[in-house]
Scaffold this active site. Structure first.
Site, PDB file in Angstrom:
ATOM      1  N   HIS A  91       0.819  -1.223   0.000  1.00 58.56           N
ATOM      2  CA  HIS A  91       0.000   0.000   0.000  1.00 58.56           C
ATOM      3  C   HIS A  91       0.850   1.270   0.000  1.00 58.56           C
ATOM      4  O   HIS A  91       0.351   2.343  -0.298  1.00 58.56           O
ATOM      5  CB  HIS A  91      -0.943  -0.007   1.215  1.00 58.56           C
ATOM      6  CG  HIS A  91      -2.037  -1.035   1.093  1.00 58.56           C
ATOM      7  ND1 HIS A  91      -3.322  -0.723   0.722  1.00 58.56           N
ATOM      8  CD2 HIS A  91      -2.022  -2.381   1.252  1.00 58.56           C
ATOM      9  CE1 HIS A  91      -4.051  -1.826   0.677  1.00 58.56           C
ATOM     10  NE2 HIS A  91      -3.285  -2.843   0.995  1.00 58.56           N
TER      11      HIS A  91
ATOM     12  N   ASP B  25       3.453   9.315  -1.003  1.00 62.64           N
ATOM     13  CA  ASP B  25       2.250   8.558  -0.610  1.00 62.64           C
ATOM     14  C   ASP B  25       2.059   7.406  -1.589  1.00 62.64           C
ATOM     15  O   ASP B  25       2.196   7.607  -2.801  1.00 62.64           O
ATOM     16  CB  ASP B  25       1.021   9.492  -0.679  1.00 62.64           C
ATOM     17  CG  ASP B  25      -0.006   9.191   0.393  1.00 62.64           C
ATOM     18  OD1 ASP B  25      -0.050   8.037   0.841  1.00 62.64           O
ATOM     19  OD2 ASP B  25      -0.763  10.110   0.778  1.00 62.64           O
TER      20      ASP B  25
HETATM   21  P1  ADQ Z   1      -3.297   6.161   4.528  1.00 66.27           P
HETATM   22  O1  ADQ Z   1      -1.902   6.632   4.717  1.00 66.27           O
HETATM   23  O2  ADQ Z   1      -4.099   6.027   5.743  1.00 66.27           O
HETATM   24  O3  ADQ Z   1      -3.353   4.787   3.733  1.00 66.27           O
HETATM   25  P2  ADQ Z   1      -5.185   7.467   2.551  1.00 66.27           P
HETATM   26  O4  ADQ Z   1      -5.042   6.763   1.254  1.00 66.27           O
HETATM   27  O5  ADQ Z   1      -5.323   8.926   2.401  1.00 66.27           O
HETATM   28  O6  ADQ Z   1      -3.945   7.269   3.524  1.00 66.27           O
HETATM   29  O7  ADQ Z   1      -6.463   6.885   3.271  1.00 66.27           O
HETATM   30  C1  ADQ Z   1      -6.958   7.446   4.445  1.00 66.27           C
HETATM   31  C2  ADQ Z   1      -8.436   7.136   4.632  1.00 66.27           C
HETATM   32  O8  ADQ Z   1      -8.792   7.548   5.937  1.00 66.27           O
HETATM   33  C3  ADQ Z   1      -9.310   7.899   3.645  1.00 66.27           C
HETATM   34  O9  ADQ Z   1     -10.394   7.095   3.273  1.00 66.27           O
HETATM   35  C4  ADQ Z   1      -9.782   9.118   4.459  1.00 66.27           C
HETATM   36  O10 ADQ Z   1     -11.049   9.643   4.118  1.00 66.27           O
HETATM   37  C5  ADQ Z   1      -9.827   8.544   5.857  1.00 66.27           C
HETATM   38  N1  ADQ Z   1      -9.572   9.630   6.816  1.00 66.27           N
HETATM   39  C6  ADQ Z   1      -8.481  10.398   6.929  1.00 66.27           C
HETATM   40  N2  ADQ Z   1      -8.650  11.321   7.899  1.00 66.27           N
HETATM   41  C7  ADQ Z   1      -9.875  11.142   8.400  1.00 66.27           C
HETATM   42  C8  ADQ Z   1     -10.658  11.777   9.414  1.00 66.27           C
HETATM   43  N3  ADQ Z   1     -10.204  12.810  10.110  1.00 66.27           N
HETATM   44  N4  ADQ Z   1     -11.886  11.310   9.668  1.00 66.27           N
HETATM   45  C9  ADQ Z   1     -12.367  10.270   8.967  1.00 66.27           C
HETATM   46  N5  ADQ Z   1     -11.697   9.640   7.990  1.00 66.27           N
HETATM   47  C10 ADQ Z   1     -10.465  10.060   7.713  1.00 66.27           C
HETATM   48  C11 ADQ Z   1      -2.399   3.875   3.162  1.00 66.27           C
HETATM   49  C12 ADQ Z   1      -1.343   4.482   2.236  1.00 66.27           C
HETATM   50  C13 ADQ Z   1      -2.005   5.265   1.110  1.00 66.27           C
HETATM   51  C14 ADQ Z   1      -2.981   4.362   0.364  1.00 66.27           C
HETATM   52  C15 ADQ Z   1      -3.918   3.648   1.328  1.00 66.27           C
HETATM   53  C16 ADQ Z   1      -4.742   2.581   0.606  1.00 66.27           C
HETATM   54  O11 ADQ Z   1      -0.465   5.332   2.964  1.00 66.27           O
HETATM   55  O12 ADQ Z   1      -1.031   5.771   0.210  1.00 66.27           O
HETATM   56  O13 ADQ Z   1      -3.755   5.142  -0.536  1.00 66.27           O
HETATM   57  O14 ADQ Z   1      -3.192   2.993   2.352  1.00 66.27           O
HETATM   58  O15 ADQ Z   1      -3.937   1.697  -0.101  1.00 66.27           O
END
Ligand code: ADQ
Length: 490
Positions: free
Chosen positions: A157, A366
């Protein structure tokens, strides 16, 4: 189709089917598990005094989960240690923050061996095993050592770092050799896959790599694919169109009192570039004083990995910087930066995304970044906002009509913000339309199909991501079961 066994660091306790506010990743994985009567295996998140290897089985909404508890030393060395203090910073180009301690590496090996030993009795001969993320790189190899002959796939990921950075990890070859025990390796985008192949060419000159991404090394065949993860676009769009989202959006609009909203939503993590983002916003307010009192930046950032010192540090820095910006620019009627350290439910987030003029998604590095896709999915087609996206997020490969920026440059961020805030409707629509199409087409179900077809396929005849996204469009009427957020893996 064969039964699927998914393995990830964390497995959330199962919750009832049809429960709202589930992340797209969990929805898609749960639906695949339900279809194949599969099992989701991982750590419960609980601590036990001494590891017993006892599996806690639970079933809800048609999904079976199998979890184990870990002892404090495992959590320190494997989870807080090697996973989050060594590999995470290294894979996000932060060698300055990476800690290389032997005990961490030992704990990582031990817990991966424990995962393998414990899950062994659950595996039957035709099962497909799908291992997720950097916590569990050696698991495939541990299973092979226990004579597991099944097809086993691994999906990363996070980014894969460039070869010269990976060389700073003691025993880096051992880590990569463990990956050769999988049948399939999936990366979020071509750039990470290319970095991986660059390392393999450099360190394993005897490996034969063909144009289709098949590697023959050490008597084994491994296939590598770029398979970008998406969101459950249909579900997210429905959420953004709901009365509940409209209510959250209206409440926000009211508090803005006619000002334009710039929104950022991220886990509080140094890889997300929040410090640099705040500096870019400060630059905007300095370079374009006309935006003072007419815009607001809302940054939602729930803390994560609070046991790790570098996360405590970034939190302190952001507290100070947000205070500094507000101290410098705020008036009695206007707070320029609303910095909020808590999570929100997905529908409220969708409502806030929808009314935000700008989605500011500027990680320094990311794997993919799902927030960029959620922001696009939530927009009103008649009046879409503008996505500002870091060039260094995996999502940038698919989202070329966003305003792509270098997140390290405050000037570039400030210029992009000014451009986004003044962008005419026609250009906003023209930029947004292709983004929306790709978010819908290349959704989480497409990702799942792509990976599973490749995992169950043989040799070179597996499906490519491009083929997968044109197939089974109608299969996307997924059930909406339970699961966890993307970030719950970590
Ligand atoms: P993350 O680093 O966690 O994931 P991201 O892909 O942005 O990053 O996913 C975060 C999720 O959490 C999103 O669905 C977002 O809406 C939710 N989220 C964030 N802040 C929030 C809040 N305050 N309240 C509610 N929901 C919140 C890891 C990798 C990424 C990759 C994903 C999936 O780091 O690069 O995209 O896995 O593979």
């Amino acid at each position: 189709m064969s039964r699927l066994i998914i393995v990830s660091n964390r497995v959330s306790p199962p919750v009832g089917e049809g429960q709202a506010n589930q992340g797209g990743l969990a929805v898609a994985l749960s639906s695949a598990l339900r279809e194949t009567n599969g099992i989701w295996f991982g750590w419960s998140g609980n601590e036990i005094e001494q590891f017993t290897g006892q599996i806690n089985m639970a079933r809800a909404g048609g999904v079976t989960s199998a979890t184990i508890d870990l002892e404090p030393q495992d959590i320190d060395e494997y989870y807080n240690g090697f996973a989050n203090r060594t590999l995470w910073p290294l894979f996000h180009d932060r060698t300055d923050l990476a800690e290389f301690e032997r005990t961490f590496a030992g704990g990582y090996e031990r817990v991966n061996a424990r995962f393998a030993e414990t899950m062994l009795p659950l595996i039957t001969p035709d099962d497909l095993v799908w291992v997720h993320d950097y916590h569990l790189i050696p698991l495939g190899s541990e299973l092979r050592q226990r004579d597991v002959k099944n097809r086993i796939g691994f999906f990363l990921h996070t980014p894969w770092p460039v070869a010269r950075l990976l060389l700073s990890l003691p025993h880096h070859r051992q880590l990569v050799e463990a990956l050769f025990d999988y049948d399939l390796l999936g990366f979020q985008c071509q750039a990470w896959l290319d970095s991986f192949l660059e390392y393999v060419r450099d360190q394993f000159p005897e490996a034969q790599i063909d144009a289709k991404g098949n590697i023959r090394v050490g008597g084994r065949d491994v296939r590598v694919v770029s398979c970008p993860i998406g969101i459950d676009a249909k579900e997210f769009i429905a959420g953004a169109n709901s009365a509940e989202a409209a209510k959250a959006g209206q409440a926000m609009l009211k508090s803005l009192d006619g000002r334009s909203l710039i929104i950022g939503v991220d886990r509080l993590d140094y890889s997300k570039g929040l410090e640099q983002r705040f500096h870019g916003y400060e630059r905007l307010l300095l370079d374009h004083p006309d935006y003072q009192e007419t815009v607001s930046l809302l940054q939602i950032a729930p803390p994560s990995r609070a046991d790790v010192v570098s996360y405590q540090d970034i939190r302190k820095q952001l507290d100070a910087l947000s205070g500094h910006i507000n101290g410098e620019f705020a008036t009695v009627h206007w707070v320029p930066l609303r910095y909020v350290n808590r999570g929100y439910d997905r529908t409220s987030l969708a409502g806030m995304f929808r009314i935000a003029r700008v989605g500011l998604v500027t990680p320094l590095r990311d794997g993919m970044n799902l927030v960029a896709k959620e922001y696009v999915a939530a927009q009103d087609p008649e009046d879409p906002g503008v996505l500002i996206l870091s060039k260094f997020a995996g999502a940038a490969e698919q989202m070329q009509s966003a305003l792509l920026v270098n997140p390290f440059s405050p000037e570039e961020l400030s210029d992009a913000l000014a451009q986004a805030l003044s962008m005419p409707l026609e250009e906003r629509k023209a930029r947004w339309q292709p983004l929306r199409e790709s978010v819908e087409r290349e959704d989480v179900h497409c990702w799942l199909r792509c990976f599973l077809k490749a995992l169950s396929g043989k040799g070179a005849d597996v499906i490519s991501f491009d083929e997968a996204r044109h197939q089974g469009k109608n299969k996307q009427d997924a059930e909406h079961p339970e699961g966890i957020e993307a970030r719950s893996f970590a």
